[in-house]
Design a protein around this motif. Structure first.
Motif, PDB file in Angstrom:
ATOM      1  N   ALA A 145       0.643  -1.140  -0.040  1.00  0.00           N
ATOM      2  CA  ALA A 145      -0.024  -0.004   0.071  1.00  0.00           C
ATOM      3  C   ALA A 145       0.919   1.210  -0.159  1.00  0.00           C
ATOM      4  O   ALA A 145       0.606   2.097   0.859  1.00  0.00           O
ATOM      5  CB  ALA A 145      -0.925  -0.095   1.275  1.00  0.00           C
ATOM      6  N   PRO A 146       1.827   1.448  -0.970  1.00  0.00           N
ATOM      7  CA  PRO A 146       2.336   2.681  -0.930  1.00  0.00           C
ATOM      8  C   PRO A 146       1.543   3.868  -1.594  1.00  0.00           C
ATOM      9  O   PRO A 146       0.823   3.485  -2.488  1.00  0.00           O
ATOM     10  CB  PRO A 146       3.797   2.410  -1.856  1.00  0.00           C
ATOM     11  N   SER A 147       1.756   4.899  -1.241  1.00  0.00           N
ATOM     12  CA  SER A 147       0.838   6.077  -1.630  1.00  0.00           C
ATOM     13  C   SER A 147       1.673   7.394  -2.169  1.00  0.00           C
ATOM     14  O   SER A 147       3.044   6.989  -2.581  1.00  0.00           O
ATOM     15  CB  SER A 147       0.268   6.780  -0.282  1.00  0.00           C
ATOM     16  N   SER A 148       1.113   8.226  -2.380  1.00  0.00           N
ATOM     17  CA  SER A 148       2.119   9.389  -3.113  1.00  0.00           C
ATOM     18  C   SER A 148       3.170   9.834  -2.364  1.00  0.00           C
ATOM     19  O   SER A 148       3.850  10.699  -2.615  1.00  0.00           O
ATOM     20  CB  SER A 148       1.060  10.530  -3.568  1.00  0.00           C
ATOM     21  N   ILE A 149       3.031   9.507  -1.187  1.00  0.00           N
ATOM     22  CA  ILE A 149       4.525   9.895  -0.015  1.00  0.00           C
ATOM     23  C   ILE A 149       5.726   8.963  -0.641  1.00  0.00           C
ATOM     24  O   ILE A 149       6.741   9.980  -0.735  1.00  0.00           O
ATOM     25  CB  ILE A 149       4.011   9.572   1.451  1.00  0.00           C
ATOM     26  N   GLY A 230      -2.293  -2.517  -3.486  1.00  0.00           N
ATOM     27  CA  GLY A 230      -3.415  -1.468  -3.087  1.00  0.00           C
ATOM     28  C   GLY A 230      -3.641  -1.919  -1.769  1.00  0.00           C
ATOM     29  O   GLY A 230      -3.822  -0.670  -0.982  1.00  0.00           O
ATOM     30  N   SER A 231      -3.668  -2.849  -1.472  1.00  0.00           N
ATOM     31  CA  SER A 231      -4.132  -3.411   0.015  1.00  0.00           C
ATOM     32  C   SER A 231      -3.442  -4.279   0.477  1.00  0.00           C
ATOM     33  O   SER A 231      -3.316  -5.531  -0.295  1.00  0.00           O
ATOM     34  CB  SER A 231      -5.771  -3.507   0.088  1.00  0.00           C
ATOM     35  N   GLU A 232      -2.847  -4.418   1.616  1.00  0.00           N
ATOM     36  CA  GLU A 232      -2.392  -5.667   2.203  1.00  0.00           C
ATOM     37  C   GLU A 232      -3.172  -6.635   3.151  1.00  0.00           C
ATOM     38  O   GLU A 232      -2.598  -7.548   3.658  1.00  0.00           O
ATOM     39  CB  GLU A 232      -1.040  -5.129   3.126  1.00  0.00           C
ATOM     40  N   THR A 233      -4.390  -6.378   2.742  1.00  0.00           N
ATOM     41  CA  THR A 233      -5.402  -6.949   3.857  1.00  0.00           C
ATOM     42  C   THR A 233      -5.199  -8.351   3.538  1.00  0.00           C
ATOM     43  O   THR A 233      -5.637  -9.217   4.385  1.00  0.00           O
ATOM     44  CB  THR A 233      -6.579  -6.329   4.069  1.00  0.00           C
ATOM     45  N   PHE A 234      -5.194  -8.833   2.368  1.00  0.00           N
ATOM     46  CA  PHE A 234      -5.369 -10.343   1.894  1.00  0.00           C
ATOM     47  C   PHE A 234      -4.204 -10.999   2.441  1.00  0.00           C
ATOM     48  O   PHE A 234      -4.059 -12.325   2.287  1.00  0.00           O
ATOM     49  CB  PHE A 234      -5.517 -10.235   0.507  1.00  0.00           C
TER      50      PHE A 234
END
Length: 422
Positions: A145-149, A230-234
């Motif tokens: 989940a890397p973002s624009s940061i 996009g999501s690490e929840t899985f």
């Protein structure tokens, strides 16, 4: 102490407003608490303290188990990844946990998968170290989940496109040619970020609104690739068994024989983040500043209101008349509760001395003088005895117990009655 119930001359007029004789002031009153009274007052506090200690020990015990951070392969918590690490181990993948960017970069290689669990927590030096591993290792790097940061430095070829929701995902195939995705089928990659890229050869999977929630970018230097989740929840323990999550996680993280779990910590943050330059007021939200100021002004006004004086103090008559015997009995109960036998004996003797002084003709200022009062009282007795008997009754020591105090009251009453009838 037991209070004499009959009204006697020694107790009837022993009202609260009795002058304290010279040398027998309040300094002789017993104000100390007995052990039983101390225990009665302190047991509530001790009970609360004991409950707090037991709760603290229980919490400490609960925290000493296998509780680690989010995505930690050692954690069996719902947000841990021990289940995934165990499945990878059964397939021959060796796992290693690091918390330092330099260690993570040094461990990266062609046969290694580097999983960065929180890329946005990294400072600039740590991002450079991870980027060098991406460019030079030739292995796989998975960014959770890397973002624009963090994307501009870790994966400049990709950009974020807001958030995706699981309900917006296509319920069918992942819509890409990535073998790991086509084998896993539908997986829980939603509820996270969406990405976009113009890099040729990139695999864009699990689209939401036309933008992928899983993106695989090929490396332009020594081979290898970079996976953006996009999501690490899985990957988590409580979601691994849903849909094709386990299959997708095993294929993404188990493509190499070695897996490095990079768990960034606050200790790995750069020292020059500027946090040390902030003061206490800088940490308070702007809206709270005015609220705290208003509370301070209100507290100051309340203090001034409660502290104001409306003139000198004045006495006020009681709305009802209280019998002297009732006042004496009430005070006696207070003396008994405080075990103040010395003060009770002082009041009884002082009142008796004043009445005897009036009966034998001793001036009021000398009523508490043993050299003047005792001879005059002894001379009026019907059966004169030694002076030390009257002196002991009127100026003697403090009674040793409640029974002695009651006996003293009876003897004072008998002494006064005999002087009256003489």
């Amino acid at each position: 102490m037991s209070t004499p119930t009959p009204e006697t001359p020694a107790t009837r007029d022993a009202a609260p407003q009795v002058p304290t004789p010279p040398g027998q002031g309040h300094g002789q009153t017993s104000t100390g608490l007995t052990p039983a009274q101390l225990w009665g007052r302190a047991r509530g506090f001790l009970l609360a303290l004991g409950i707090l200690l037991v709760a603290a020990v229980a919490l400490a015990g609960l925290q000493t188990g296998d509780h680690h951070g989010r995505l930690d392969p050692r954690s069996a918590d719902p947000d841990g990844t021990r289940a995934l690490a165990q499945l990878l181990k059964e397939r021959g993948v060796t796992s290693r946990v690091v918390t330092n960017a330099d260690e993570a970069a040094a461990a990266a290689g062609p046969g290694t998968t580097l999983l960065v669990t929180d890329p946005d927590l990294l400072g600039e030096p740590q991002r450079r170290a991870v980027r060098s591993a991406i460019d030079l290792s030739g292995g796989r790097t998975v960014l959770a989940a890397p973002s624009s940061i963090s994307l501009p430095e870790l994966a400049p070829a990709a950009h974020t496109k807001a958030f995706a929701h699981q309900r917006d995902l296509d319920p069918g195939a992942p819509d890409c040619a990535l073998p790991a995705a086509t084998t896993a089928g539908r997986a829980g990659t939603g509820d996270g970020l969406r990405y976009t890229t113009d890099l040729p050869g990139a695999a864009a999977c699990y689209p939401s609104g036309g933008h992928p929630t899983l993106l695989v970018l090929p490396s332009t230097t020594k081979g290898g690739d970079t996976v953006l989740l996009g999501s690490e929840t899985f990957l988590l323990n409580d979601r691994l068994a849903e849909q094709g999550n386990a299959s997708l996680a095993l294929q993404l993280l188990g493509s190499r024989p070695d897996l490095v779990w990079y768990l960034p910590t606050l200790a790995d943050m750069p020292a020059d983040t500027g946090a040390d330059d902030q003061g206490l007021l800088d940490l308070v939200p702007s809206g709270w500043t005015w609220a705290l100021l208003q509370l301070f002004v209100a507290a100051a006004l309340a203090a001034l209101w409660r502290a104001r004086r409306l003139g000198r103090l004045v006495t006020e008559n009681l709305p009802v008349v209280i019998r002297a015997s009732e006042a004496t009995e009430g005070r006696a109960r207070l003396y008994r509760k405080a075990a103040a036998r010395d003060r009770a004996a002082t009041v009884l003797r002082a009142a008796t001395r004043e009445r005897l002084a009036a009966l034998v003709g001793v001036p009021a200022p000398q009523a508490h003088d043993p050299a003047t009062l005792v001879p005059a009282v002894t001379a009026r007795l019907l059966t004169p005895g030694p002076h030390d008997t009257a002196a002991t009754l009127l100026f003697g020591p403090t009674p040793a117990d409640d029974a002695a105090l009651v006996a003293l009251a009876d003897h004072l009453d008998a002494l006064e009655r005999e002087v009256r009838t003489s």
